[in-house]
Write a protein that holds these residues in place. Structure first.
Motif, mmCIF file in Angstrom:
data_model
loop_
_atom_site.group_PDB
_atom_site.id
_atom_site.type_symbol
_atom_site.label_atom_id
_atom_site.label_comp_id
_atom_site.label_asym_id
_atom_site.label_seq_id
_atom_site.Cartn_x
_atom_site.Cartn_y
_atom_site.Cartn_z
ATOM 1 N N TYR A 151 -78.789 91.287 7.718
ATOM 2 C CA TYR A 151 -77.939 90.707 6.688
ATOM 3 C C TYR A 151 -78.423 89.352 6.207
ATOM 4 O O TYR A 151 -77.878 88.817 5.251
ATOM 5 N N THR A 197 -78.165 100.785 6.098
ATOM 6 C CA THR A 197 -76.796 100.273 6.194
ATOM 7 C C THR A 197 -75.870 101.265 6.897
ATOM 8 O O THR A 197 -74.974 100.846 7.624
ATOM 9 N N ASN A 232 -71.796 91.116 6.136
ATOM 10 C CA ASN A 232 -71.566 91.494 4.741
ATOM 11 C C ASN A 232 -71.182 90.294 3.896
ATOM 12 O O ASN A 232 -71.646 90.145 2.766
ATOM 13 N N ILE A 256 -71.407 98.925 1.092
ATOM 14 C CA ILE A 256 -70.235 98.805 1.970
ATOM 15 C C ILE A 256 -69.659 100.191 2.248
ATOM 16 O O ILE A 256 -69.263 100.495 3.374
#
Length: 127
Positions: free
Chosen positions: A14, A42, A62, A100
């Motif tokens: 990240y 991810t 994130n 996400i």
């Protein structure tokens, strides 16, 4: 101590602007390989975070990556100049949502497999 540090290494992902790198790779190679590659990464990190019970690090990662992405756009990074059309945020926001969602998919599968007993975190035997 070293084992704990090694188990946290995947969350270093990240600290790189993977959303921008995926768009730059796609632009340079005229393909979608960058997005697919980082989607796989991810999903795997989301799965791993759920498995080792570190969802807080996933959320923090994130947030750091979203802030890093916004900073790169606002600071007019050369990476952003490669792929943006009218507004770089038009390309960035849907990709952030996509990545996400991919992490949530990994978390879901880790949860489902833990419930089924497909893998166990503790090495103890069940009698």
């Amino acid at each position: 101590m070293h084992k704990k540090i090694i188990s946290l290494l995947p969350f270093g992902f990240y600290l790189i602007p993977y959303m921008h790198l995926s768009l730059a790779i796609d632009y340079l190679f005229d393909s979608l390989i960058g997005i697919f590659l980082f989607l796989i990464v991810t999903v795997t990190i989301g799965f791993y975070a759920k498995k080792i019970r570190r969802l807080s690090l996933l959320i923090l990662g994130n947030l750091v990556n979203i802030l890093l992405s916004c900073a790169l756009i606002l600071l007019k990074s050369p990476i952003v100049d490669w792929y943006h059309s009218s507004s770089p945020f038009v390309a960035a926001v849907p990709l952030i949502v996509l990545f996400i969602f991919a992490q949530l998919t990994g978390i879901f599968w880790a949860h489902a497999l833990q419930k089924e007993g497909a893998f166990s975190i503790d090495k103890g035997s069940k009698n």
